[in-house]
Design a protein around this motif. Structure first.
Motif, PDB file in Angstrom:
ATOM      1  N   ALA A  28       0.831  -1.211   0.000  1.00  0.00           N
ATOM      2  CA  ALA A  28       0.000   0.000   0.000  1.00  0.00           C
ATOM      3  C   ALA A  28       0.865   1.261   0.000  1.00  0.00           C
ATOM      4  CB  ALA A  28      -0.945  -0.004   1.198  1.00  0.00           C
ATOM      5  N   ASP A  29       1.760   1.363   0.965  1.00  0.00           N
ATOM      6  CA  ASP A  29       2.518   2.602   1.120  1.00  0.00           C
ATOM      7  C   ASP A  29       3.563   2.804   0.030  1.00  0.00           C
ATOM      8  OD1 ASP A  29       0.982   2.870   3.390  1.00  0.00           O
ATOM      9  OD2 ASP A  29       2.603   2.409   4.787  1.00  0.00           O
ATOM     10  N   VAL A  30       4.250   1.752  -0.396  1.00  0.00           N
ATOM     11  CA  VAL A  30       5.292   1.899  -1.413  1.00  0.00           C
ATOM     12  C   VAL A  30       4.729   1.720  -2.821  1.00  0.00           C
ATOM     13  CG1 VAL A  30       7.489   1.011  -2.321  1.00  0.00           C
ATOM     14  CG2 VAL A  30       7.158   1.227   0.154  1.00  0.00           C
ATOM     15  N   LEU A  31       4.016   0.615  -3.063  1.00  0.00           N
ATOM     16  CA  LEU A  31       3.524   0.354  -4.417  1.00  0.00           C
ATOM     17  C   LEU A  31       2.208   1.052  -4.744  1.00  0.00           C
ATOM     18  CD1 LEU A  31       4.419  -3.398  -5.044  1.00  0.00           C
ATOM     19  CD2 LEU A  31       5.741  -1.337  -5.571  1.00  0.00           C
ATOM     20  N   GLY A  32       1.485   1.499  -3.739  1.00  0.00           N
ATOM     21  CA  GLY A  32       0.256   2.254  -3.999  1.00  0.00           C
ATOM     22  C   GLY A  32      -0.991   1.424  -4.202  1.00  0.00           C
ATOM     23  N   PHE A  33      -0.953   0.128  -3.877  1.00  0.00           N
ATOM     24  CA  PHE A  33      -2.171  -0.686  -3.951  1.00  0.00           C
ATOM     25  C   PHE A  33      -3.098  -0.226  -2.824  1.00  0.00           C
ATOM     26  CE2 PHE A  33      -0.128  -4.774  -5.891  1.00  0.00           C
ATOM     27  CZ  PHE A  33       0.333  -4.043  -6.958  1.00  0.00           C
ATOM     28  N   LYS A  34      -4.387  -0.430  -2.997  1.00  0.00           N
ATOM     29  CA  LYS A  34      -5.359  -0.023  -1.980  1.00  0.00           C
ATOM     30  C   LYS A  34      -5.758  -1.243  -1.153  1.00  0.00           C
ATOM     31  CE  LYS A  34      -9.890   1.934  -1.290  1.00  0.00           C
ATOM     32  NZ  LYS A  34     -11.221   2.038  -1.829  1.00  0.00           N
ATOM     33  N   GLU A  35      -5.611  -1.121   0.160  1.00  0.00           N
ATOM     34  CA  GLU A  35      -6.025  -2.225   1.025  1.00  0.00           C
ATOM     35  C   GLU A  35      -7.547  -2.340   1.013  1.00  0.00           C
ATOM     36  OE1 GLU A  35      -5.739  -3.839   5.639  1.00  0.00           O
ATOM     37  OE2 GLU A  35      -4.834  -1.918   5.130  1.00  0.00           O
ATOM     38  N   ILE A  36      -8.043  -3.578   0.959  1.00  0.00           N
ATOM     39  CA  ILE A  36      -9.483  -3.825   1.025  1.00  0.00           C
ATOM     40  C   ILE A  36      -9.765  -4.815   2.152  1.00  0.00           C
ATOM     41  CG2 ILE A  36     -10.008  -3.258  -1.372  1.00  0.00           C
ATOM     42  CD1 ILE A  36      -9.918  -6.236  -2.043  1.00  0.00           C
ATOM     43  N   GLU A  37     -10.958  -4.742   2.680  1.00  0.00           N
ATOM     44  CA  GLU A  37     -11.336  -5.596   3.790  1.00  0.00           C
ATOM     45  C   GLU A  37     -11.598  -7.020   3.323  1.00  0.00           C
ATOM     46  OE1 GLU A  37     -13.941  -5.465   7.807  1.00  0.00           O
ATOM     47  OE2 GLU A  37     -13.455  -3.686   6.658  1.00  0.00           O
ATOM     48  N   LYS A  38     -11.068  -7.959   4.091  1.00  0.00           N
ATOM     49  CA  LYS A  38     -11.330  -9.373   3.820  1.00  0.00           C
ATOM     50  C   LYS A  38     -12.711  -9.727   4.370  1.00  0.00           C
ATOM     51  CE  LYS A  38      -8.271 -12.505   4.447  1.00  0.00           C
ATOM     52  NZ  LYS A  38      -7.232 -13.422   4.961  1.00  0.00           N
ATOM     53  N   PRO A  39     -13.379 -10.708   3.782  1.00  0.00           N
ATOM     54  CA  PRO A  39     -14.642 -11.182   4.350  1.00  0.00           C
ATOM     55  C   PRO A  39     -14.428 -11.678   5.793  1.00  0.00           C
ATOM     56  CG  PRO A  39     -14.328 -12.059   2.143  1.00  0.00           C
ATOM     57  CD  PRO A  39     -13.039 -11.389   2.534  1.00  0.00           C
TER      58      PRO A  39
END
Length: 122
Positions: A28-39
């Motif tokens: 998230a912080d380096v590559l910029g992916f967005k964290e999403i909630e797991k079921p």
């Protein structure tokens, strides 16, 4: 044929137990992916999920853990040269690989030693 494949929904990489915060810092912080909630039912297994473009990356906890040194996901990016500068500024080592005609590509390892390919097509 009565079926067809539509695309890749997600890619999963393994990580050691207790590595979720380190995964968030990198993906998230380096590559910029967005964290999403797991079921809810899957949260108890540990790990963390991210989204990018139209796909997802799942970091799953595996014990005993062994990094994937050869098998790897390849992520297509836009403006790889800028990403390389960003990686260098964040002290992420990568290896340039000019051996794929028509592509600018690099390899790097996530914090757990998993191989990742990043490429931009000409």
């Amino acid at each position: 044929m009565l079926f067809s494949f539509k695309g890749i929904d997600h890619v999963q990489l393994a990580a050691p137990k207790g590595s979720e915060e380190e995964a968030i810092k990198f993906f998230a912080d380096v590559l910029g992916f967005k964290e999403i909630e797991k079921p809810a039912e899957l949260k108890k297994r540990g790990g963390v999920w991210f989204t990018f473009g139209t796909s997802q990356l799942h970091i799953g906890i595996e014990e005993p853990f062994q990094a994937a040194k050869k098998a790897h996901p390849a992520f297509e990016v836009q403006n790889l040269e800028e990403l390389k500068r960003h990686l260098a500024a964040n002290h992420v080592k990568f290896i340039d690989d000019p051996n794929l005609p028509g592509a600018n590509r690099i390899y790097l390892s996530d914090p757990f030693g998993n191989r990742i390919e990043l490429l931009e097509w000409d």
